[in-house]
Design an enzyme around this catalytic site. Sequence first.
Site, short mmCIF file in Angstrom:
data_model
loop_
_atom_site.label_atom_id
_atom_site.label_comp_id
_atom_site.label_asym_id
_atom_site.label_seq_id
_atom_site.Cartn_x
_atom_site.Cartn_y
_atom_site.Cartn_z
N SER A 14 38.12 -20.27 4.11
CA SER A 14 36.74 -20.64 3.75
C SER A 14 36.62 -22.10 3.32
O SER A 14 37.40 -22.59 2.49
CB SER A 14 36.24 -19.74 2.63
OG SER A 14 34.96 -20.19 2.22
N LYS A 15 35.59 -22.76 3.86
CA LYS A 15 35.33 -24.15 3.48
C LYS A 15 34.19 -24.22 2.45
O LYS A 15 33.76 -25.31 2.09
CB LYS A 15 34.95 -24.97 4.71
CG LYS A 15 36.14 -25.29 5.59
CD LYS A 15 35.74 -26.29 6.65
CE LYS A 15 36.92 -26.66 7.51
NZ LYS A 15 36.54 -27.01 8.86
N THR A 61 31.39 -12.92 1.80
CA THR A 61 31.70 -13.06 3.21
C THR A 61 32.48 -11.85 3.71
O THR A 61 32.59 -10.83 3.02
CB THR A 61 32.37 -14.43 3.49
OG1 THR A 61 32.47 -14.59 4.90
CG2 THR A 61 33.73 -14.58 2.85
N LYS A 65 29.51 -7.92 3.33
CA LYS A 65 28.08 -8.22 3.23
C LYS A 65 27.18 -6.98 3.15
O LYS A 65 26.16 -7.00 2.48
CB LYS A 65 27.65 -9.10 4.42
CG LYS A 65 28.26 -10.48 4.32
CD LYS A 65 27.85 -11.39 5.45
CE LYS A 65 28.60 -12.70 5.29
NZ LYS A 65 28.21 -13.71 6.22
N ALA A 130 27.64 -10.32 9.72
CA ALA A 130 27.05 -11.60 10.11
C ALA A 130 26.00 -11.40 11.20
O ALA A 130 24.90 -11.97 11.13
CB ALA A 130 28.13 -12.56 10.58
N ARG A 150 32.06 -4.63 20.71
CA ARG A 150 33.27 -3.88 21.12
C ARG A 150 33.07 -2.38 20.87
O ARG A 150 33.30 -1.57 21.76
CB ARG A 150 34.45 -4.42 20.29
CG ARG A 150 35.76 -3.80 20.57
CD ARG A 150 36.84 -4.45 19.74
NE ARG A 150 36.64 -4.26 18.30
CZ ARG A 150 37.46 -4.73 17.37
NH1 ARG A 150 38.52 -5.43 17.71
NH2 ARG A 150 37.21 -4.51 16.09
N1 LIG Z 1 29.39 -20.17 9.99
C1 LIG Z 1 28.96 -19.36 9.02
O1 LIG Z 1 28.24 -19.77 8.10
C2 LIG Z 1 29.32 -17.90 9.07
C3 LIG Z 1 28.57 -17.00 8.32
C4 LIG Z 1 28.89 -15.66 8.41
C5 LIG Z 1 29.95 -15.23 9.19
N2 LIG Z 1 30.67 -16.12 9.90
C6 LIG Z 1 31.75 -15.68 10.79
O2 LIG Z 1 31.25 -14.61 11.58
C7 LIG Z 1 32.32 -13.72 11.93
C8 LIG Z 1 31.93 -12.26 11.70
O3 LIG Z 1 31.80 -12.01 10.31
P1 LIG Z 1 31.25 -10.57 9.78
O4 LIG Z 1 30.98 -10.75 8.33
O5 LIG Z 1 30.18 -10.06 10.66
O6 LIG Z 1 32.54 -9.64 10.01
P2 LIG Z 1 32.55 -8.03 10.10
O7 LIG Z 1 31.42 -7.45 9.34
O8 LIG Z 1 33.94 -7.63 9.76
O9 LIG Z 1 32.28 -7.72 11.68
C9 LIG Z 1 33.23 -8.09 12.64
C10 LIG Z 1 32.62 -7.95 14.03
O10 LIG Z 1 33.53 -8.54 14.98
C11 LIG Z 1 33.89 -7.57 15.97
N3 LIG Z 1 35.28 -7.85 16.37
C12 LIG Z 1 36.35 -8.02 15.57
N4 LIG Z 1 37.44 -8.35 16.29
C13 LIG Z 1 37.04 -8.38 17.59
C14 LIG Z 1 37.70 -8.66 18.82
N5 LIG Z 1 39.01 -8.98 18.88
N6 LIG Z 1 36.97 -8.62 19.97
C15 LIG Z 1 35.65 -8.32 19.94
N7 LIG Z 1 34.98 -8.04 18.80
C16 LIG Z 1 35.66 -8.07 17.64
C17 LIG Z 1 33.69 -6.23 15.30
O11 LIG Z 1 33.52 -5.24 16.30
P3 LIG Z 1 33.66 -3.67 15.99
O12 LIG Z 1 32.30 -3.22 15.53
O13 LIG Z 1 34.07 -3.10 17.27
O14 LIG Z 1 34.72 -3.53 14.90
C18 LIG Z 1 32.40 -6.53 14.50
O15 LIG Z 1 31.28 -6.49 15.35
C19 LIG Z 1 33.54 -14.20 11.14
O16 LIG Z 1 34.35 -14.97 11.99
C20 LIG Z 1 32.94 -15.07 10.05
O17 LIG Z 1 33.84 -16.10 9.62
C21 LIG Z 1 30.37 -17.47 9.85
#
Ligand SMILES: NC(=O)c1ccc[n+]([C@@H]2O[C@H](COP(=O)([O-])OP(=O)(O)OC[C@H]3O[C@@H](n4cnc5c(N)ncnc54)[C@H](OP(=O)(O)O)[C@@H]3O)[C@@H](O)[C@H]2O)c1
Length: 272
Positions: A14-15, A61, A65, A130, A150
């Site tokens: 995290s940044k 994060t 969430k 997210a 997925r």
């Molecule tokens: N830039 C920003 O400000 C910001 C803000 C928020 C989040 N993010 C980034 O957004 C991403 C998601 O965060 P989240 O909070 O939504 O996580 P999360 O609630 O754990 O959800 C993960 C999602 O990714 C899918 N997934 C995981 N591994 C995969 C793979 N190898 N191939 C295809 N799909 C895959 C999961 O699918 P399944 O449903 O099949 O498990 C699920 O839809 C993270 O990388 C996070 O760092 C960035």
Amino acid sequence: MKLFAVFGNPIKHSKSPIIHKLFAKQTGILQNYIKINVPINFFSKSIRNFFQNGGLGANITIPFKKEAYKICDILTSRAKYSGVVNTIKITSSKKILGDNTDGIGLLKDLKNLNFITTKSNILLLGAGGAAQGVIYSLIHFGCNITIVNRTYQHAKDIVRYFKNIKKINYLKIEDLSYHSINNINYDIIINATSSSMKKKIPNIPSSIIKPNIFCYDLFYNKGNTPFLKWCVEHGVKNVSDGTGMLIEQAAYSFYLWHGIIPNTKKIIRKYI
Ligand SMILES: NC(=O)c1ccc[n+]([C@@H]2O[C@H](COP(=O)([O-])OP(=O)(O)OC[C@H]3O[C@@H](n4cnc5c(N)ncnc54)[C@H](OP(=O)(O)O)[C@@H]3O)[C@@H](O)[C@H]2O)c1
């Protein structure tokens, strides 16, 4: 000193602490912002401890969430509509107030990049916290969203959550090829999966990629993420990782805590 934190698992990448330090310096606010790695089943206990020990607010994060939404006593309308919370603060009456700044942060960055219009047809990859958190702002802006994930059931669940909204639908991954054969074009592909964290790319057909499409990965990295590299290899010219979103969403969190909105352009310039 005022104490703030980001809670997640994993959290090493995290940044947010760097960004909040820059905001604090810019606005002259004294605050300490730390990373807290939370064991998977200890989220609500960790938050309670944090507030009991003087914490004033936090970012939440991956993967907490949706859980954060459940522990809030009061919600902003953005948080209420999206069903996920990425920012919390303790109020003067010791209630937990929850907000969602991811959606508005992403929208602001997509506008800064000139990636989005009110008519954009968006393919949203992912159905985690997210993905769910950004839908409300994008639809409210006017866009149409198709979700592919997925685990198909998770995409269905999100669309069911937004049941009264017509501008959102879902597809099976295998139906994407069928869509591209039928010339259904997306203007933006947003990768809201956590695949890039594991150096993987979502399993989507390259036939949906057109040279003039915009591709955005919520994950942020030094250089392009695996998904963005794949897009560029398939001819996409305009790609961006989630650094701008991270900074914009952080600014709205900062505003919730301190009532001041920092100048994000100055910070984004440091990163690009
Ligand atoms: N830039 C920003 O400000 C910001 C803000 C928020 C989040 N993010 C980034 O957004 C991403 C998601 O965060 P989240 O909070 O939504 O996580 P999360 O609630 O754990 O959800 C993960 C999602 O990714 C899918 N997934 C995981 N591994 C995969 C793979 N190898 N191939 C295809 N799909 C895959 C999961 O699918 P399944 O449903 O099949 O498990 C699920 O839809 C993270 O990388 C996070 O760092 C960035």
